[in-house]
Design a protein around this motif. Structure first.
Motif, PDB file in Angstrom:
ATOM      1  N   ASP A 193     -12.016   0.952   9.297  1.00  0.00           N
ATOM      2  CA  ASP A 193     -10.962   1.394   9.762  1.00  0.00           C
ATOM      3  C   ASP A 193      -9.664   0.994   8.851  1.00  0.00           C
ATOM      4  O   ASP A 193      -8.652   1.654   8.778  1.00  0.00           O
ATOM      5  N   PHE A 194      -9.658  -0.342   8.680  1.00  0.00           N
ATOM      6  CA  PHE A 194      -8.546  -0.568   7.838  1.00  0.00           C
ATOM      7  C   PHE A 194      -8.635  -0.432   6.490  1.00  0.00           C
ATOM      8  O   PHE A 194      -7.797  -0.661   5.376  1.00  0.00           O
ATOM      9  N   GLU A 195      -9.731   0.240   5.996  1.00  0.00           N
ATOM     10  CA  GLU A 195      -9.785   0.743   4.519  1.00  0.00           C
ATOM     11  C   GLU A 195      -9.290   2.248   4.337  1.00  0.00           C
ATOM     12  O   GLU A 195      -9.525   2.712   3.458  1.00  0.00           O
ATOM     13  N   LYS A 196      -8.793   2.831   5.208  1.00  0.00           N
ATOM     14  CA  LYS A 196      -8.395   4.310   5.248  1.00  0.00           C
ATOM     15  C   LYS A 196      -7.530   4.600   4.178  1.00  0.00           C
ATOM     16  O   LYS A 196      -7.711   5.643   3.480  1.00  0.00           O
ATOM     17  N   PRO A 197      -6.555   3.421   3.731  1.00  0.00           N
ATOM     18  CA  PRO A 197      -5.743   3.932   2.481  1.00  0.00           C
ATOM     19  C   PRO A 197      -6.448   3.985   1.360  1.00  0.00           C
ATOM     20  O   PRO A 197      -6.104   4.674   0.449  1.00  0.00           O
ATOM     21  N   ILE A 198      -7.478   3.070   1.240  1.00  0.00           N
ATOM     22  CA  ILE A 198      -8.482   2.995  -0.100  1.00  0.00           C
ATOM     23  C   ILE A 198      -9.248   4.363   0.034  1.00  0.00           C
ATOM     24  O   ILE A 198      -9.382   4.919  -1.158  1.00  0.00           O
ATOM     25  N   GLN A 199      -9.870   4.666   1.235  1.00  0.00           N
ATOM     26  CA  GLN A 199     -10.433   5.924   1.344  1.00  0.00           C
ATOM     27  C   GLN A 199      -9.618   7.007   0.629  1.00  0.00           C
ATOM     28  O   GLN A 199     -10.167   7.937  -0.034  1.00  0.00           O
ATOM     29  N   GLU A 200      -8.444   7.225   1.142  1.00  0.00           N
ATOM     30  CA  GLU A 200      -7.396   8.512   0.831  1.00  0.00           C
ATOM     31  C   GLU A 200      -7.331   8.417  -0.615  1.00  0.00           C
ATOM     32  O   GLU A 200      -7.295   9.709  -1.306  1.00  0.00           O
ATOM     33  N   LEU A 201      -6.805   7.307  -1.426  1.00  0.00           N
ATOM     34  CA  LEU A 201      -6.734   7.289  -2.812  1.00  0.00           C
ATOM     35  C   LEU A 201      -8.061   7.565  -3.783  1.00  0.00           C
ATOM     36  O   LEU A 201      -8.000   8.172  -4.570  1.00  0.00           O
ATOM     37  N   GLU A 202      -9.227   7.165  -3.210  1.00  0.00           N
ATOM     38  CA  GLU A 202     -10.437   7.247  -3.720  1.00  0.00           C
ATOM     39  C   GLU A 202     -10.837   8.757  -3.664  1.00  0.00           C
ATOM     40  O   GLU A 202     -11.395   9.454  -4.843  1.00  0.00           O
ATOM     41  N   GLU A 203     -10.471   9.579  -2.673  1.00  0.00           N
ATOM     42  CA  GLU A 203     -10.683  10.966  -2.654  1.00  0.00           C
ATOM     43  C   GLU A 203      -9.830  11.697  -3.430  1.00  0.00           C
ATOM     44  O   GLU A 203     -10.206  12.712  -4.057  1.00  0.00           O
ATOM     45  N   GLN A 204      -8.671  11.251  -3.416  1.00  0.00           N
ATOM     46  CA  GLN A 204      -7.627  11.644  -4.345  1.00  0.00           C
ATOM     47  C   GLN A 204      -7.773  11.774  -5.587  1.00  0.00           C
ATOM     48  O   GLN A 204      -7.660  12.631  -6.581  1.00  0.00           O
ATOM     49  N   LEU A 205      -8.358  10.542  -6.061  1.00  0.00           N
ATOM     50  CA  LEU A 205      -8.849  10.059  -7.538  1.00  0.00           C
ATOM     51  C   LEU A 205     -10.052  11.070  -7.858  1.00  0.00           C
ATOM     52  O   LEU A 205     -10.012  11.750  -8.838  1.00  0.00           O
ATOM     53  N   THR A 214      -2.208  11.253 -14.605  1.00  0.00           N
ATOM     54  CA  THR A 214      -2.288  11.061 -13.171  1.00  0.00           C
ATOM     55  C   THR A 214      -3.531  10.121 -12.786  1.00  0.00           C
ATOM     56  O   THR A 214      -3.356   9.367 -11.757  1.00  0.00           O
ATOM     57  N   VAL A 215      -4.558  10.292 -13.448  1.00  0.00           N
ATOM     58  CA  VAL A 215      -5.682   9.551 -13.116  1.00  0.00           C
ATOM     59  C   VAL A 215      -5.326   7.976 -13.247  1.00  0.00           C
ATOM     60  O   VAL A 215      -5.723   7.218 -12.349  1.00  0.00           O
ATOM     61  N   LYS A 216      -4.742   7.741 -14.137  1.00  0.00           N
ATOM     62  CA  LYS A 216      -4.387   6.181 -14.468  1.00  0.00           C
ATOM     63  C   LYS A 216      -3.478   5.572 -13.409  1.00  0.00           C
ATOM     64  O   LYS A 216      -3.559   4.581 -13.016  1.00  0.00           O
ATOM     65  N   GLU A 217      -2.529   6.557 -13.007  1.00  0.00           N
ATOM     66  CA  GLU A 217      -1.579   6.147 -12.037  1.00  0.00           C
ATOM     67  C   GLU A 217      -2.060   5.988 -10.667  1.00  0.00           C
ATOM     68  O   GLU A 217      -1.988   5.033 -10.037  1.00  0.00           O
ATOM     69  N   ILE A 218      -3.098   6.759 -10.201  1.00  0.00           N
ATOM     70  CA  ILE A 218      -3.951   6.636  -8.969  1.00  0.00           C
ATOM     71  C   ILE A 218      -4.776   5.467  -9.124  1.00  0.00           C
ATOM     72  O   ILE A 218      -4.934   4.654  -8.168  1.00  0.00           O
ATOM     73  N   GLU A 219      -5.765   5.241 -10.081  1.00  0.00           N
ATOM     74  CA  GLU A 219      -6.261   4.042 -10.205  1.00  0.00           C
ATOM     75  C   GLU A 219      -5.605   2.778 -10.170  1.00  0.00           C
ATOM     76  O   GLU A 219      -6.187   1.887  -9.486  1.00  0.00           O
TER      77      GLU A 219
END
Length: 317
Positions: free
Chosen positions: A5-17, A34-39
């Motif tokens: 549950d506390f990893e949701k922000p990571i999940q959102e960014l990885e899905e966006q990537l 854009t990829v580098k910024e997300i990474e």
């Protein structure tokens, strides 16, 4: 990959990537910037989340379904040079407790540890890593064998506790664990104990008496699980987070209270995020400690081990 549950922000960014990379392939448009910024944002988010984990969040990480278990460590550390041994020569072969000979570099080592199982069927087969008395007797049989051939012992601890069933008590669960505590303290060879996941109660302590007791960064070690502690004190599991904090069960707390000898760092995000790196780190720690402990004679090993555990805790007379 499963997310807590506390990893949701990571999940959102990885899905966006992933979506950005897929879009780049589909459209043939350069989206490298854009990829580098997300990474960059993803790495920063991971560092921020994992450096501020609460005790309960570390408990959750220790139970992550993708986290490597005992046999995965043994197979990787020995590079497949592992011979599993079975049975306690009394009742049966306890599948929750595994052990046998393995080669770590040029060193022959006796491995012992709890195995939980990697899927539903295997978890049932392994009894969820909860050993019966015959499991602890098998563990001691293998340790005595290592002592006979003058080989070091490595135990890998990962259990929610010893099996609490009626049949386990009838066969002497308490006696089996107590005898292991006594016999392990007197072993004449180096003993290294590593908590790789959950270290609950006597189930963990039954193979946890060693010259060096280490914990992985996101493991826990306590007399009781947060859920059971909450149930006893508040009659509900709802206070498990408060219980986890009060129990001081994290690796940092255990080291601060001088109950363990060291902490093994995990890859960013936990052992399951980079198992290969985790295996290499654990292998390095095992070899380093074996080299140091092998320089001591058996009498000094035993005396140091007994003195270390005798000094634990605080009391008033």
């Amino acid at each position: 990959m499963d997310y807590l549950d506390f990893e949701k922000p990571i999940q959102e960014l990885e899905e966006q990537l992933e979506k950005t990379r897929n879009l780049e392939q589909e459209t043939q448009v350069d989206m490298g910037k854009t990829v580098k910024e997300i990474e960059k944002k993803l790495i920063a988010t991971k560092k921020d989340i994992y450096k501020n984990l609460s005790p309960w969040q570390r408990v959750q990480l220790s139970r992550h379904p993708q986290r490597p278990y005992t046999l995965a460590y043994i197979e990787a550390i020995t590079e497949g040079n592992f011979l599993e041994l079975h049975g306690d020569r009394n009742v049966k072969d306890d599948k929750a407790m595994v052990g046998g000979w393995g080669m770590v570099g040029d060193q022959s080592v006796m491995f012992v540890g709890q195995q939980k199982g990697v899927n539903t069927k295997m978890r049932q087969y392994r009894n969820f890593g909860m050993a019966n008395p015959e499991g602890y007797r098998k563990a001691m049989r293998l340790m005595k064998m290592a002592e006979k051939f003058n080989r070091p012992i490595v135990t890998l601890i990962d259990t929610p506790g010893a099996f609490p069933g009626l049949e386990a008590e009838e066969r002497g669960q308490g006696e089996a664990i107590a005898k292991n505590l006594y016999d392990m303290s007197l072993l004449k060879v180096p003993v290294i104990c590593i908590v790789i996941g959950e270290g609950a109660s006597g189930g963990a302590l039954g193979i946890g008496v060693g010259d060096k007791v280490l914990m992985l960064e996101n493991s826990w070690y306590s007399v009781i699980s947060p859920e059971n502690c909450s149930t006893i004190l508040w009659r509900t599991w709802d206070y498990k987070e408060q219980a986890a904090a009060a129990l001081k069960l994290t690796a940092d707390d255990m080291l601060k209270n001088k109950l363990i000898d060291g902490i093994i760092k995990e890859p960013l995000g936990g052992a399951h995020n980079d198992p290969a790196a985790m295996f290499d780190t654990v292998k390095t720690e095992i070899l380093k400690n074996i080299e140091k402990l092998s320089k001591l004679d058996s009498e000094k090993l035993i005396n140091q081990r007994i003195n270390k555990f005798s000094k634990m805790g605080y009391f008033n007379e």
